[in-house]
Design a protein around this motif. Structure first.
Motif, mmCIF file in Angstrom:
data_model
loop_
_atom_site.group_PDB
_atom_site.id
_atom_site.type_symbol
_atom_site.label_atom_id
_atom_site.label_comp_id
_atom_site.label_asym_id
_atom_site.label_seq_id
_atom_site.Cartn_x
_atom_site.Cartn_y
_atom_site.Cartn_z
ATOM 1 N N PRO A 98 -10.374 -15.055 -2.663
ATOM 2 C CA PRO A 98 -9.681 -13.879 -2.134
ATOM 3 C C PRO A 98 -9.272 -14.073 -0.685
ATOM 4 O O PRO A 98 -9.914 -14.819 0.072
ATOM 5 N N ARG A 99 -8.198 -13.397 -0.298
ATOM 6 C CA ARG A 99 -7.724 -13.477 1.084
ATOM 7 C C ARG A 99 -7.104 -12.135 1.466
ATOM 8 O O ARG A 99 -6.563 -11.416 0.628
ATOM 9 N N ILE A 100 -7.206 -11.805 2.748
ATOM 10 C CA ILE A 100 -6.632 -10.576 3.272
ATOM 11 C C ILE A 100 -5.226 -10.866 3.776
ATOM 12 O O ILE A 100 -5.008 -11.822 4.521
ATOM 13 N N ASP A 101 -4.275 -10.042 3.357
ATOM 14 C CA ASP A 101 -2.897 -10.165 3.817
ATOM 15 C C ASP A 101 -2.398 -8.757 4.137
ATOM 16 O O ASP A 101 -1.993 -8.004 3.252
ATOM 17 N N VAL A 105 -5.656 -7.196 -0.412
ATOM 18 C CA VAL A 105 -6.427 -8.396 -0.738
ATOM 19 C C VAL A 105 -5.773 -9.057 -1.949
ATOM 20 O O VAL A 105 -5.534 -8.406 -2.981
ATOM 21 N N TYR A 106 -5.448 -10.319 -1.804
ATOM 22 C CA TYR A 106 -4.872 -11.147 -2.864
ATOM 23 C C TYR A 106 -5.864 -12.256 -3.222
ATOM 24 O O TYR A 106 -6.835 -12.501 -2.499
ATOM 25 N N ALA A 107 -5.575 -12.991 -4.291
ATOM 26 C CA ALA A 107 -6.196 -14.282 -4.533
ATOM 27 C C ALA A 107 -5.240 -15.361 -4.043
ATOM 28 O O ALA A 107 -4.142 -15.076 -3.562
ATOM 29 N N ILE A 453 -4.104 -1.011 -7.527
ATOM 30 C CA ILE A 453 -4.019 -2.437 -7.836
ATOM 31 C C ILE A 453 -2.610 -2.689 -8.344
ATOM 32 O O ILE A 453 -2.148 -2.015 -9.269
ATOM 33 N N GLN A 454 -1.913 -3.634 -7.762
ATOM 34 C CA GLN A 454 -0.559 -3.971 -8.192
ATOM 35 C C GLN A 454 -0.525 -5.410 -8.706
ATOM 36 O O GLN A 454 -1.310 -6.247 -8.273
ATOM 37 N N GLY A 455 0.398 -5.675 -9.631
ATOM 38 C CA GLY A 455 0.559 -7.025 -10.158
ATOM 39 C C GLY A 455 -0.566 -7.483 -11.055
ATOM 40 O O GLY A 455 -0.766 -8.688 -11.213
ATOM 41 N N PRO A 459 -0.517 -13.676 -11.035
ATOM 42 C CA PRO A 459 -0.993 -14.185 -9.745
ATOM 43 C C PRO A 459 -0.562 -13.346 -8.545
ATOM 44 O O PRO A 459 -1.013 -13.598 -7.430
ATOM 45 N N ASP A 460 0.306 -12.370 -8.764
ATOM 46 C CA ASP A 460 0.682 -11.441 -7.697
ATOM 47 C C ASP A 460 -0.326 -10.304 -7.547
ATOM 48 O O ASP A 460 -0.134 -9.419 -6.703
ATOM 49 N N GLU A 461 -1.367 -10.293 -8.352
ATOM 50 C CA GLU A 461 -2.336 -9.199 -8.318
ATOM 51 C C GLU A 461 -2.889 -8.990 -6.911
ATOM 52 O O GLU A 461 -3.273 -9.946 -6.238
ATOM 53 N N ARG A 462 -2.961 -7.722 -6.508
ATOM 54 C CA ARG A 462 -3.477 -7.388 -5.181
ATOM 55 C C ARG A 462 -4.061 -5.986 -5.228
ATOM 56 O O ARG A 462 -3.622 -5.134 -6.005
ATOM 57 N N VAL A 463 -5.059 -5.750 -4.372
ATOM 58 C CA VAL A 463 -5.691 -4.440 -4.303
ATOM 59 C C VAL A 463 -5.579 -3.919 -2.881
ATOM 60 O O VAL A 463 -5.760 -4.665 -1.912
ATOM 61 N N ASN A 464 -5.257 -2.639 -2.750
ATOM 62 C CA ASN A 464 -5.049 -2.023 -1.453
ATOM 63 C C ASN A 464 -6.387 -1.691 -0.803
ATOM 64 O O ASN A 464 -7.237 -1.039 -1.410
ATOM 65 N N ILE A 465 -6.568 -2.130 0.427
ATOM 66 C CA ILE A 465 -7.850 -1.995 1.115
ATOM 67 C C ILE A 465 -8.190 -0.529 1.370
ATOM 68 O O ILE A 465 -9.321 -0.082 1.115
ATOM 69 N N GLU A 466 -7.245 0.231 1.882
ATOM 70 C CA GLU A 466 -7.504 1.645 2.155
ATOM 71 C C GLU A 466 -7.794 2.409 0.869
ATOM 72 O O GLU A 466 -8.650 3.317 0.844
#
Length: 487
Positions: A98-101, A105-107, A453-455, A459-466
């Motif tokens: 995982p990484r913060i962008d 947060v994405y993979a 959670i989008q995508g 591999p575009d999956e991402r979760v919103n931190i807030e």
């Protein structure tokens, strides 16, 4: 450990980081299950595993809350394994990175597993925190949700005592779900009729790449391109050229993901190569216009390839290509009762050439059995006319909305108290396990909610931190407000 452990709430993100470090694609949840079991035992929590592989962990009520109604927090253990073509990743051995962008947060090159790892992490964080106020709690972690809902199918009556279920597998902050679609898998097999490769042909690999893909339920109404669908269209267009032959074709990797890539091994007479390239350029431009703003990076490519040992008979090629083109795909009907909700859809998910057969798999979803059965019959008819055998399995029911649900009213009121607004009440066109749970526990009062959670399933999956922080805040406040049992 990764940088996501610096995020708040720290306990939830810490558990999610650990979950990412332990491979857990569908069918390979054993290592994660062992870790959770060991952790729960260290905490002094009662933990059981049923015959299907589901985990059930119990936590006593906070002092003074023993008379509250029992709550079951639920998530699934597995994740969808999808990687970009240029990412080397073994989902059974390699950890998710995982990484913060920005706010997300994405993979790194793969699915993240926030679906449903964030919900699972929230369940574990509730178990871990002795400062929270709640009644009797049980956590249910099911296996193999993404590829067959095996855990939900296998859940037996009598294992769980609570009568309220909070499912954490939804993917939009500010929404609360009270119903979902059911589904069934269509499995199609067409015998490979082989011929020797004719003389004077060149071998080329046709590839379709760059598509967004996505969840075959949640994203199906957005008009995203399907690589398997485009492949069928291209092969049908090529059939108008003189004697372009098909050796094999592949597309998609999961029946519940919109296909991002597809390919075909072609044999082309030298005299037709220029026409084939011109036709490919035409479709490249057509797709750029057709999918502008939705799928902007579709790439069609023709590359030299090693000649195959065999080619399909012309008769089989014609039947297969026509059946794929006729196969239903996308939104089939919208709900008349709920504006903007998909009633019935289907996804041409996977095409494989292996051994002596071509295999195709579709996932048909519907809010009712009538729509599901209608599209199943259409799918079977298209392929049976081509000489294929068709079977259906894994059928699961939808979750019918209960407009009088007490837990829904409680969640709506709590959301307004915490955030000042009422959430949207929705029915999701995806397969939640709630409909199956009703078979073993028909008395359960259920809702589903989660962070944005989008995508998902790509591999575009991402979760919103807030959104994760808001999800956590709502969850713990709902647990505080659970009413007392009826006397």
């Amino acid at each position: 450990m990764t940088s996501i452990r610096t995020l708040a709430p720290a306990s939830l993100w810490g558990f999610f980081d650990t979950i990412c470090s332990i491979p857990h694609p569908s069918g390979h949840e054993a290592a994660l299950r062992r870790w959770i079991t060991g952790w729960a035992e260290e905490q002094g929590l009662a933990v059981r595993q049923d015959d299907t592989g589901n985990l059930i962990i119990k936590k006593p009520a906070s002092p003074g809350m023993e008379n509250r109604r029992g709550v079951v927090l639920q998530a699934h253990l597995d994740m969808v394994p999808q990687a970009n073509a240029d990412t080397r990743h073994d989902f059974t051995r390699d950890p998710i990175r995982p990484r913060i962008d920005g706010d997300w947060v994405y993979a790194t090159g793969t699915t993240l597993g926030a679906d449903n790892g964030i919900g699972m992490a929230a369940c574990l964080a509730v178990l871990a925190d002795s400062r929270l106020t709640h009644g009797p709690l049980e956590v249910l972690l099911t296996v193999d949700e993404e590829s067959g809902m095996t855990g939900a199918f296998g859940l037996q009556p009598g294992w769980l005592e609570g009568d309220i279920l909070l499912n954490t597998d939804s993917e939009q902050d500010g929404d609360v779900y009270m119903g979902c679609a059911g589904g069934v898998d269509a499995n199609i097999t067409l015998p490979y009729e082989a011929e020797t490769v004719p003389a004077g042909y060149q071998a080329f690999q046709l590839s379709i790449t760059g598509l967004r893909g996505g969840h075959s339920g949640i994203n199906i109404h957005e008009g995203r391109a399907s690589a398997t669908r485009l492949l069928a269209e291209l092969l049908h267009a090529f059939s108008k050229l003189d004697k372009v032959r098909l050796a094999s074709l592949e597309g998609g990797t999961l029946r519940n993901a919109i296909a991002r890539e597809a390919s075909a091994l072609l044999l082309v007479p030298e005299a037709e190569l220029a026409s084939l390239q011109a036709l490919l350029a035409h479709y490249q431009q057509q797709y750029a216009t057709e999918f502008a703003g939705v799928d902007d990076f579709i790439r069609l490519k023709l590359s030299n390839a090693e000649p195959p040992a065999r080619v399909m008979s012309e008769a089989m090629q014609q039947r297969l290509v026509r059946a794929l083109l006729a196969c239903p795909h996308g939104v089939m009907a919208m709900s008349r009762a709920m504006a903007g909700v998909v009633q019935t859809s289907t996804n041409l998910g996977v095409i494989e050439t292996r051994d002596d057969h071509v295999h195709v798999q579709c996932l048909i979803r519907s809010l009712d059995d009538t729509g599901r059965n209608r599209v199943a019959a259409m799918t079977a008819s298209a392929f049976e006319l081509a000489g294929a055998s068709v079977s259906f399995d894994g059928a699961y029911p939808g979750w019918q909305p209960d407009p009088d649900s007490p837990i829904m009213k409680l969640v709506l009121d709590t959301h307004k108290d915490v955030f000042g607004t009422l959430p949207a009440v929705r029915v999701i066109h995806a397969g939640l396990e709630c409909g199956l749970f009703k078979r073993a526990y028909p008395h359960w009062d259920m809702i589903s909610f989660g962070p944005t959670i989008q995508g998902a399933h790509s591999p575009d999956e991402r979760v919103n931190i807030e959104a994760v922080a808001r999800f956590w805040q709502l969850l713990i406040r709902v647990l505080e407000q659970i009413p007392a049992r009826d006397n």
